[in-house]
Design an enzyme around this catalytic site. Structure first.
Site, PDB file in Angstrom:
ATOM      1  N   HIS A 481       0.272  -3.118   1.383  1.00 56.39           N
ATOM      2  CA  HIS A 481       0.884  -3.204   2.639  1.00 56.39           C
ATOM      3  C   HIS A 481       1.935  -2.178   2.608  1.00 56.39           C
ATOM      4  CE1 HIS A 481       3.223  -5.820   5.539  1.00 56.39           C
ATOM      5  NE2 HIS A 481       4.285  -4.890   5.026  1.00 56.39           N
ATOM      6  N   GLU A 482       2.835  -2.064   1.618  1.00 52.57           N
ATOM      7  CA  GLU A 482       4.070  -1.037   1.827  1.00 52.57           C
ATOM      8  C   GLU A 482       3.598   0.342   1.725  1.00 52.57           C
ATOM      9  OE1 GLU A 482       6.786  -2.162   2.351  1.00 52.57           O
ATOM     10  OE2 GLU A 482       6.483  -4.129   1.975  1.00 52.57           O
ATOM     11  N   HIS A 485       2.837   1.396   5.407  1.00 55.76           N
ATOM     12  CA  HIS A 485       3.815   1.746   6.020  1.00 55.76           C
ATOM     13  C   HIS A 485       4.235   3.343   5.608  1.00 55.76           C
ATOM     14  CE1 HIS A 485       5.539  -1.911   7.497  1.00 55.76           C
ATOM     15  NE2 HIS A 485       5.688  -2.441   6.545  1.00 55.76           N
ATOM     16  N   HIS A 488       2.100   5.417   7.560  1.00 51.97           N
ATOM     17  CA  HIS A 488       2.273   5.428   8.807  1.00 51.97           C
ATOM     18  C   HIS A 488       3.198   6.646   9.074  1.00 51.97           C
ATOM     19  CE1 HIS A 488       3.580   3.125  12.655  1.00 51.97           C
ATOM     20  NE2 HIS A 488       2.958   4.113  13.035  1.00 51.97           N
TER      21      HIS A 488
HETATM   22 ZN   LIG Z   1       6.000  -4.552   6.080  1.00 48.84          ZN
END
Ligand SMILES: [Zn+2]
Length: 690
Positions: A481-482, A485, A488
Site C-alpha cells: 500500500h505505502e 503512494h 505515485h
Molecule cells: Zn494510504
C-alpha cells in the site's frame, strides 16, 4: 527563482537547513547536518523569505498574467519547502522532547504564515484576474489557475478583514491543538508498555513474536522480559495469539484507551475544542459544516455522497460480522464448555484465528515464515518493474535521518534517473506508529526537471540478532500500500509542482496505494518472493490457494471497524456548532448505527490521529472506501484483460493515472483509464458481500 531580495536569509551556510541540498540528482536532504536547534531559525528565515517572494508577486506593477502571477507562485517557496520536508521527518520519526518543544512553538506560527499568504488581498486580486480571463491558456494552466483560485477562496480570501482575522486566529489555535493531540498520543503509546516476566505469560505466542517482544524489551532496558508495545503492530498479533485472556484484555484496554485515560495526556477536551473551532470556521467561510467545507474539494463533492456510499456497505458488513461472531462463539463454547464465556473485543482476533484454521484450514503462522520483509520489498520492486518499467538499486553514502534508513535509486527502463526512495522500516521511540509515505521533494518540470524524493515508513520490530524480519500478511499488504503512494510520487511527470504526484484530492490519493496492494497476492510475486526464511522454498501453491479462498474471511470485522470510524468522523463534522461531548457522541452515534457490542472503531475518537493531528483526513476517513471502489474496479480491468501484468492496461494506468498527478480532474482521468465510471460491484465482490 526570480526573487532578487534575499535579505531574510542572510547567511545560509550557518544553518544547514537553509543551504541548498547537495549531492546526486539535484541534491538530497542534509539529514546528517541537522540539529534540533536549527529548525526554529531556519523555518523563520524561510517563511520570511517566502513572504518576501509573495510580496513581490503581489506588488508587481505589471498587469497580472499567468506567467507573472501563477507561474511565479509556483517558483516561490522552494527553500521553505525544503526546510518543511526535513521538519516533517523529525516530527514523524524523531519526536524527542526538545523537538516537541520546537513544534509547540512553531505549529501556530506556520499556520499564521499560511494565512498571511491566503489572506493577501493584493495577491488574491491578481489570481482572481488571471482566473477570470484564462480562456486562452492551456487546459493544464487553466486547471492550475482554478486550483489556486479555489484554494484561496476556500481559505477565506473573499472574506472581509474581521472575518479573515477570526479565521487566522482559529487556524493558529488549531495548529497548537493538533500538535498537543499528536504528542499526547505518542506519550500514551510509549507510556503503556506491557512487560511480561514469565514464560507462562507468553502462552500461545509464536516464536517470531516472542523474539520480537524480547528485543523490544531489551531495547527499553528490560533484559530477560518481553515487551508488548502499545502500538497496532504489537497489539494486533498479541491479541491474535495470546492464550491468556486476562492479558489480552489488558493489552486491548491499553490500546483502545490511548488519549482517553483522564490524565495529563487525555485528548477529549482538545477534541471538543478542535470540533468547535472547525465548525466556527466553516460558518465563517460560508459552509453548512466543516464536513461540507472539506468534502467540497474531493471526488465525492458532498458529505451526503460519501455517507451514501458508506451506508450502502454498512448493513452488509454488520450482517457478516454477526455471522463471524456466531462462528467464533461456537468455537469458544466448545473450548470452554459450561463456562458461559461471551466473545468480547479482546477475544475477537483470537477466536477469528481459530475459525480461520477450522473453516479454511489456514494457519497464518504457517504463512508468516514465507513473508520476509526484505524479500517482499524485492517483490514490490519487481512488480513495479513489470508494470512501470522501474528498476531499483540500493545506494549507499547518502545522509539519512537514522542509520536504519536505507535509500534506493529508481531508474526508468531507459536507464534514466527517476527518483530516490528512502525506506525507514523499524519502530523506535519518537516515531509515529502505523505506516505512511512522505515526500521529501516533489517532481516538477517547470523550469528544469526536478526529480522526486519519497519515503516509506513502517513500524516493524527489528530483530537485533540480524535474523530475517518476518511480517504478517496484513503488514505485507500495508507494505505494498505505502509503496503504491511512493510510486505515485515517483512516476509523476508533470510541469507544475502544485499539481505533481500525490498532490491530488484526498479520496483519490488512496487509489494508487490501495490498487498496488493487489499485486502482493499475484502468483508471480508469491512464487518468487514469498520464500521460506530457512529453506528458501517458495510458498506452496496449496497454501496460496487457501489464502485466496480465505480472502473474504473476517471482512465483517475489517469493514465494520473501519466504517464505524469513518461514519463517526463524518458525523462529528456534520454536527455543526453544537458543543461535542466526545464520549457521549461516540457512544450515541455507534448505538444509532447498531454497532455490534464486541466491536470497536478502528480508531476511537480520542486517538483518531487521521482526523485530529491535522485537517487533512478530517471528514475524509471515508476516502479509503471511496478509493476502494476505484481500486477494485481498476484491478478488474487487468483481470478482464487477461492478468495482473497485462502490458496494455499497465501502460494506460501509468499514462492516465500515475503520471498525471493533479493535472487532470480525477474523474476524467479515471474515465480515460477505464473507459467508464467506476462501479461498486468489484468492492462488494472483493469483500465477499455479494
Ligand atoms: Zn494510504
Amino acid at each position: 527563482m526570480t526573487c532578487q531580495n534575499r535579505s531574510a536569509v542572510k547567511n545560509p551556510s550557518l544553518n544547514p537547513l537553509l543551504a541548498p541540498w547537495v549531492g546526486p540528482a539535484g541534491g538530497v536532504p542534509p539529514f546528517d547536518k541537522v540539529r534540533v536547534e536549527d529548525f526554529k531559525p531556519a523555518l523563520e528565515a524561510a517563511m520570511a523569505e517566502n513572504l518576501e517572494e509573495i510580496g513581490q508577486i503581489a506588488r508587481n506593477p505589471a498587469a497580472p498574467t499567468f506567467e507573472n502571477t501563477i507561474a511565479e507562485l509556483e517558483r516561490s517557496g522552494r527553500r521553505f519547502r525544503r526546510v518543511s520536508a526535513i521538519y516533517g521527518v523529525w516530527s514523524s520519526t524523531m519526536s524527542t522532547d526538545d523537538f516537541q518543544a520546537v513544534e509547540r512553538d512553531m505549529q501556530p506560527k506556520l499556520a499564521a504564515f499560511s494565512d498571511k499568504i491566503y489572506q493577501n488581498s493584493a495577491l488574491f486580486a491578481r489570481i482572481d484576474a488571471v482566473y477570470g480571463s484564462m480562456q486562452h491558456l492551456t487546459p493544464i494552466q487553466q486547471r492550475l489557475c482554478w486550483h489556486y483560485h479555489s484554494n484561496f477562496v476556500r481559505a477565506g480570501a473573499k472574506l472581509d478583514a474581521p472575518a479573515k482575522h477570526q479565521v487566522a486566529q482559529i487556524n493558529e489555535r488549531l495548529a497548537a491543538l493538533f500538535a498537543s493531540f499528536s504528542q499526547n498520543l505518542l506519550a500514551d503509546e510509549a507510556g503503556y508498555v506491557l512487560y511480561l516476566k514469565s514464560e507462562g505469560d507468553l502462552a500461545g505466542l509464536p516464536e517470531s513474536l516472542r523474539t520480537a517482544a524480547r528485543s523490544a524489551a531489551a531495547a527499553r532496558g528490560h533484559a530477560d522480559e518481553w515487551a508488548i508495545l502499545n502500538t497496532r503492530s504489537s497489539m494486533d498479533p498479541f491479541l491474535t495469539y495470546a492464550d491468556r485472556r486476562d492479558l489480552r484484555e489488558r493489552v486491548w484496554r491499553a490500546y483502545y484507551s490511548r488519549g482517553d485515560n483522564n490524565d495529563a495526556h487525555d485528548n477529549k477536551r482538545i477534541i471538543t475544542e478542535i470540533l468547535a473551532l472547525r465548525a466556527r470556521r466553516a460558518t465563517l467561510l460560508g459552509y453548512a459544516t466543516h464536513a461540507h467545507w472539506r468534502v467540497a474539494d474531493s471526488m465525492a463533492k458532498t458529505p451526503e455522497a460519501a455517507m451514501r456510499l458508506m451506508m450502502q456497505v454498512w448493513p452488509a458488513a454488520v450482517a457478516r460480522e454477526h455471522e463471524e461472531v456466531a462462528d467464533m462463539q461456537a468455537v469458544a463454547d466448545r473450548e470452554q464448555a459450561g463456562a458461559g464465556m461471551k466473545i468480547e473485543g479482546w477475544d475477537y482476533r483470537y477466536y477469528a484465528e481459530k475459525v480461520r484454521k477450522a473453516k479454511y484450514d489456514l494457519d497464518m503462522n504457517e504463512v508468516k515464515p514465507y513473508l520476509q520483509l526484505e524479500k517482499l520489498r524485492e517483490g514490490m520492486f519487481w512488480a513495479a518493474g513489470r508494470l512501470y518499467g522501474l528498476a531499483f538499486t540500493q545506494i549507499s553514502g547518502l545522509p539519512t535521518s537514522n542509520p536504519e534508513v536505507r535509500v534506493w535509486e529508481a531508474k526508468s527502463a531507459a536507464g534514466a534517473h527517476v527518483g530516490f526512495w528512502y525506506f525507514d522500516p523499524y519502530a523506535r521511540s519518537g516515531k509515529n506508529s502505523g505506516a505512511w509515505m512522505s515526500e521529501y521533494r516533489g517532481q516538477e518540470n517547470l523550469d528544469a526537471r526536478v526529480s522526486p524524493i519519497v519515503s516509506n515508513n513502517t513500524n516493524f520490530l527489528k530483530d537485533e540478532s540480524g535474523a530475517p524480519i518476518l511480517i504478517s500478511w496484513d503488514d505485507a499488504v500495508t507494505l505494498f500500500h505505502e509503496f503504491g503512494h511512493a510510486l505515485h510520487g515517483l512516476i509523476s511527470d508533470v510541469k507544475y509542482p502544485s499539481l505533481a504526484g500525490t498532490n491530488v484530492v484526498r479520496d483519490f490519493v488512496e487509489f494508487p496505494s490501495q490498487l498496488n496492494e493487489n499485486w502482493l497476492s499475484t502468483p508471480e510475486v508469491l512464487s518468487q518472493f514469498a520464500v521460506h526464511y530457512q529453506t528458501g522454498r517458495p510458498i506452496p501453491p496449496e497454501l496460496v490457494a487457501k489464502i485466496k479462498t480465505a480472502s473474504t474471511f473476517n471482512q465483517g470485522f475489517a469493514t465494520v471497524e473501519y466504517l464505524a470510524a469513518a461514519l463517526v468522523d463524518m458525523k462529528l463534522h456534520l454536527a455543526g456548532e453544537q458543543p461535542i461531548d466526545v464520549t457521549g457522541f461516540e457512544r450515541d452515534t455507534l448505538a444509532s448505527l447498531a454497532m455490534p457490542a464486541e466491536m470497536v472503531m478502528r480508531h476511537r475518537t480520542p486517538q483518531f490521529a487521521h482526523i485530529f493531528s491535522s485537517d487533512a483526513y478530517s471528514a475524509g476517513y471515508y476516502s479509503y472506501l471511496w478509493a476502494e471502489v476505484l481500486d477494485h474496479d481498476a484491478f478488474e480491468a487487468f483481470t478482464e484483460a487477461g492478468g495482473p501484468y497485462d502490458q496494455a492496461i499497465a501502460k494506460r494506468l501509468h499514462d492516465d493515472i500515475m503520471a498525471v498527478g493533479n493535472e487532470v480532474d480525477p474523474e476524467q482521468a479515471y474515465r480515460k483509464f477505464r473507459g467508464s465510471d467506476p462501479k461498486i460491484d468489484g468492492l462488494l465482490r472483493a469483500r465477499g458481500f455479494i
